[in-house]
Design an enzyme around this catalytic site. Structure first.
Site, mmCIF file in Angstrom:
data_model
loop_
_atom_site.group_PDB
_atom_site.id
_atom_site.type_symbol
_atom_site.label_atom_id
_atom_site.label_comp_id
_atom_site.label_asym_id
_atom_site.label_seq_id
_atom_site.Cartn_x
_atom_site.Cartn_y
_atom_site.Cartn_z
ATOM 1 N N ASP A 118 0.983 -1.045 0.066
ATOM 2 C CA ASP A 118 0.202 -0.246 -0.296
ATOM 3 C C ASP A 118 1.076 1.221 0.317
ATOM 4 O O ASP A 118 2.219 0.953 -0.162
ATOM 5 C CB ASP A 118 -0.816 0.337 1.101
ATOM 6 C CG ASP A 118 -1.826 0.903 0.926
ATOM 7 O OD1 ASP A 118 -2.073 1.714 0.184
ATOM 8 O OD2 ASP A 118 -3.161 0.744 2.248
ATOM 9 N N TRP A 119 0.232 2.415 -0.626
ATOM 10 C CA TRP A 119 0.944 3.763 -0.320
ATOM 11 C C TRP A 119 1.565 3.689 0.824
ATOM 12 O O TRP A 119 1.498 4.495 1.860
ATOM 13 C CB TRP A 119 0.714 4.712 -1.051
ATOM 14 C CG TRP A 119 0.587 4.626 -1.781
ATOM 15 C CD1 TRP A 119 0.588 6.246 -2.940
ATOM 16 C CD2 TRP A 119 0.014 3.942 -3.222
ATOM 17 N NE1 TRP A 119 0.671 5.981 -4.709
ATOM 18 C CE2 TRP A 119 0.442 4.256 -4.803
ATOM 19 C CE3 TRP A 119 0.122 2.780 -3.377
ATOM 20 C CZ2 TRP A 119 0.356 3.754 -6.175
ATOM 21 C CZ3 TRP A 119 -0.339 1.699 -4.694
ATOM 22 C CH2 TRP A 119 -0.275 2.422 -6.215
#
Length: 837
Positions: free
Chosen positions: A231-232
């Site tokens: 995920d970012w």
């Protein structure tokens, strides 16, 4: 070889690997920007774009992006119970992705509705892993048949937003296997996603991006061969994450890889064979998506066929919860006077907040659609009733005037040591924002501050509210008089900017005259983070404004309008400010002003229809018995207005069925006492899954009595089941057949739901569990035989985590099969165990 050239994937990967330097190999293992992976121009390998989301492909800009077709939220998809329809939606999403130069769609989200306060539940399908997995697989197949990758997320245990980057999930292995991992397992049985995203949180004390579960379960046990990305800013380490199996660190530029990883390889601290293995996965993703590698200008294409598909998804997901005395469908004949109440009737919430929020091509207002459907619009009346904002709304452009007399703001940028701006611009907006970049000639070292100015002209006199949402310390002036300032300490985070506007908002009351211009000017300092985390810096400011109003006056106006009508239709519920990525709900009640409006209007009305928006269950205790009908629309997308009116007027027979149980009250839910995460004495944030398998309807074995059960939904017609048969095939598949007859007056769809329970088990098991389903369309008076096949592994087994080796196990014994009111018994003569997908 170019990924778009001839030749198969393996030869492309092998050839490309042989041509790459170690620096180029490592560059593939992290993004090059906030939305792009990394390419190698000299080999004609593009930097593909990875963008949000399945509810609408928003393109490469998080701010003021190109409009796109906005589908309903994922909870609505879940309530359709219709995999073939959801696959059609996936096919259209691939087309939309190509309009936005996107090769990977970041979704679907397949986490579980564990608690009705989950802020991001609207992005997820259901409380049930089978329903979640099957619908997610259908969506993935539709997307990928169009040459665009799907990236299901978040693997695994991301069922809460509070401290999601830090909390550790404490859950029994059986719970993880049968509920949370099971959703991913089901989707992998029916689809082959080309990518998958890890969660932020920890499982068994280890961050998911570096957790052995990637290699041990996802890769080795289930055979997943796609690209695994973080995920970012969810990558937490260099070597441990690489060894665990994390292929791609997102976004870029790299925090944990880059040149430091190159040096570790050269120094022998990291084997190049592991780098090659990770690069192979990324190259495979690039090759598979070669049909989507065009880099033209992003565009928005309004396609009527696609719009009708979005409307169909919305209408099939709408759930009719109450219909006393068949008040619905509405019949507009006979001069029916209709009162339409609520801000959502004219400004509907089409989606939740956060990364899934997209700029729609248009929005259909339900009031306009009702007006079009009524043969005599003069018999319609409207009242706002109450305001539905959690924060002060952005200033409408029609109230603003910049120096060039256009609608918008003037922005001036300054650097250290200079009194004159180095850059000036006009923006047709009430907001300026730079996320992860600075406009030239600004640099992080020299950028000092910026000013935002405009002229606002109120439409009424009063003590109006002015607000600024800023990322740095600021001063706000009105007609050159300082009226508000704030040091913004501690500084808001990037997540606050993206998802929690309350954290940025500072407001003040200002007496203003009607139709008089006022000069606004904000001086905003450059954003300085509390500590460097590798996240991009954000420099932003937004002007917000609310003219003075009285809640009691708005409510009394609505009551007056309702009392003179034959029927009142109230539009209420939650919006993107209330349900969003980045935070969890604290209550499942509607805001008190909405509850009071519903109560007062219902008491004054002859008949009342309540239309509710939201992604989570709503406590309707205060008004359920006062209204005659309740329609739950989820967040229905840009075609939602027409879909709602089609159901209200009977053009569409409602066929949505709840994908998540609705409790009587929040205190009833099995997770009530252990949600969200808490900080423990060791300083760690922890969320305990103490309810175990007792999630949603599975808790009914212990006395949980929801208001509206999982799978519930009313119709304008009636269905009757008969002739249930149960048998097994030679290869052990459970074969079920049931006759379904539409005994009502109108055509419609029903969802045949198969539940199986074990009569006597050696371990605790839910009273029954969903094991199969089929949606069927029937004309009035028509009968169909529905056949459902269920593999015996899925039908009978549970995860055995007792001593002696973990595996899926089924014990011989008696099982009950239930479809509707019909049930049958089945004897499993021999037990079995298994391990794998």
């Amino acid at each position: 070889m170019s990924p778009s050239g001839k030749g198969n994937e393996e030869s492309f990967i092998t050839t490309t690997l042989s041509q790459l330097t170690i620096e180029e190999k490592v560059s593939f293992l992290s993004g090059s920007s906030f939305v792009a992976a990394t390419g190698v121009p000299r080999l004609d390998i593009p930097a593909i774009n990875l963008v949000d989301s399945v509810n609408g492909v928003k393109g490469t800009s998080h701010i003021n992006g190109t409009p796109t077709l906005c589908f309903p939220s994922t909870t609505c998809l879940g309530s359709t119970w219709n995999p073939s329809l959801i696959k059609e939606m996936g096919t259209e999403l691939a087309i939309q992705a190509k309009y936005k130069n996107a090769s990977v769609i970041l979704g679907p989200t397949v986490n579980i509705h564990r608690d009705p306060r989950g802020g991001r539940n609207f992005e997820c399908f259901s409380e049930d892993p089978l329903l979640t997995g099957r619908l997610a697989a259908a969506l993935i197949n539709g997307i990928q048949e169009g040459g665009v990758a799907a990236c299901p997320k978040h693997f695994v245990g991301n069922e809460s937003e509070t401290k999601r980057r830090f909390y550790r999930v404490e859950a029994e292995k059986r719970t993880m296997r049968e509920i949370y991992l099971a959703a991913f397992q089901h989707l992998l049985r029916e689809s082959t996603p080309w990518a998958l995203m890890t969660a932020y949180n920890k499982v068994e004390g280890v961050y998911c991006s570096e957790n052995p579960i990637i290699r041990n379960v996802l890769r080795d046990e289930w055979g997943f061969e796609g690209c695994v990305m973080s995920d970012w800013f969810g990558t937490r380490s260099g070597v441990p994450a690489l060894n665990a199996g994390l292929d791609l660190e997102m976004p870029g530029p790299s925090v944990f890889r880059g040149m430091q990883l190159v040096e570790e390889v050269k120094q022998g601290k990291m084997r190049e064979e592991i780098i090659d293995e990770r690069v192979r996965r990324v190259l495979g993703l690039i090759h598979k998506t070669s049909a989507s590698h065009s880099k033209g200008e992003e565009r928005s294409v309004v396609d009527e066929k696609a719009n009708l598909l979005a409307r169909r998804v919305a209408s099939e997901g709408i759930v009719l919860l109450k219909n006393e005395d068949s008040v619905l469908p509405l019949k507009f004949d006979g001069g029916m006077k209709v009162a339409v109440i609520g801000s959502a009737a004219t400004d509907p919430p089409i989606g939740g907040g956060g990364s899934a929020k997209v700029p729609p091509q248009y929005v259909q207002a339900p009031f306009d659609c009702i007006t079009s459907a009524h043969p005599d619009p003069s018999l319609l009346s409207y009242s706002l009733g109450c305001k539905a904002h959690c924060t002060v709304p952005g200033i409408p452009l029609e109230l603003l005037s910049a120096r060039n007399d256009q609608r918008g703001i003037d922005v001036r940028y300054f650097v250290n040591g200079k009194d004159d701006p180095v850059l000036e611009e006009f923006l047709p907006s009430a907001q300026v924002a730079m996320l992860g970049f600075l406009k030239p000639p600004l640099t992080q070292e020299t950028f000092s501050h910026f000013t935002v100015s405009t002229t606002i002209t109120p439409t009424s006199a009063g003590n109006h509210t002015l607000a600024v949402q800023a990322t740095g310390s600021f001063q706000l002036f009105v007609n050159d008089k300082l009226i508000l300032r704030d040091d913004m300490q501690p500084p808001p985070s990037v997540e606050d900017f993206l998802f929690v506007p309350e954290a940025l908002e500072r407001k003040v009351s200002v007496p203003m005259e009607a139709h008089k211009p006022y000069l606004l000017k904000a001086v905003v300092q450059a954003y300085v983070p509390l500590e460097e985390t590798g996240e991009p810096r954000v420099h932003a400011a937004k002007f917000c404004f609310q003219e003075e109003y009285s809640e009691p006056v708005l409510r009394s106006e609505a009551v007056e309008v309702a009392s003179s009508a034959d029927i009142s239709v109230i539009f209420a519920g939650r919006n993107a400010e209330m349900e969003s990525e980045g935070f969890d709900l604290t209550s499942i009640k509607l805001p008190s002003n909405q509850e009071q409006l519903i109560v007062d209007v219902a008491k004054a009305s002859k008949k009342t229809v309540l239309v509710l928006y939201g992604g989570n269950p709503i406590d309707v205790s205060a008004y359920k018995d006062l209204v005659d009908a309740i329609l739950f629309t989820h967040f229905p997308g840009q075609e939602g207005g027409q879909a709602i009116v089609d159901v209200l007027t009977g053009k569409i027979c409602p066929s949505g069925r709840l994908a998540t149980s609705w409790p009587m009250k929040l205190e009833d839910v099995p997770t009530f006492g252990h949600f969200p995460a808490e900080r423990k004495c060791d300083g760690e944030w922890e969320i305990g899954y103490a309810e175990g398998l007792r999630v949603g309807y599975r808790a009914e074995a212990d006395g949980y009595a929801p208001r509206y059960r999982f799978g519930f939904g009313l119709s304008y017609t009636r269905f009757q089941y008969s002739s249930l048969t149960c048998a097994t095939s030679a290869d052990g598949v459970l074969l079920l057949e049931v006759r379904v007859e539409n005994v009502g007056a109108v055509a419609g769809s029903d969802v045949v739901q198969v539940y199986i329970s074990e009569v006597k088990s050696v371990v605790w098991r839910p009273r029954e569990e969903l094991k199969g389903f089929e949606k069927v369309w029937l004309e009035s008076g028509e009968t169909k035989t529905v056949r459902i096949e269920i593999g015996k592994r899925l039908a009978f087994s549970w995860w055995d985590d007792r001593q002696g080796g973990e595996c899926w196990r089924a014990e011989p014994g008696e099982f009950k099969v239930r479809i509707g009111e019909l049930s049958a018994s089945f004897m499993l003569e021999e037990g079995f165990s298994w391990w794998g997908l």
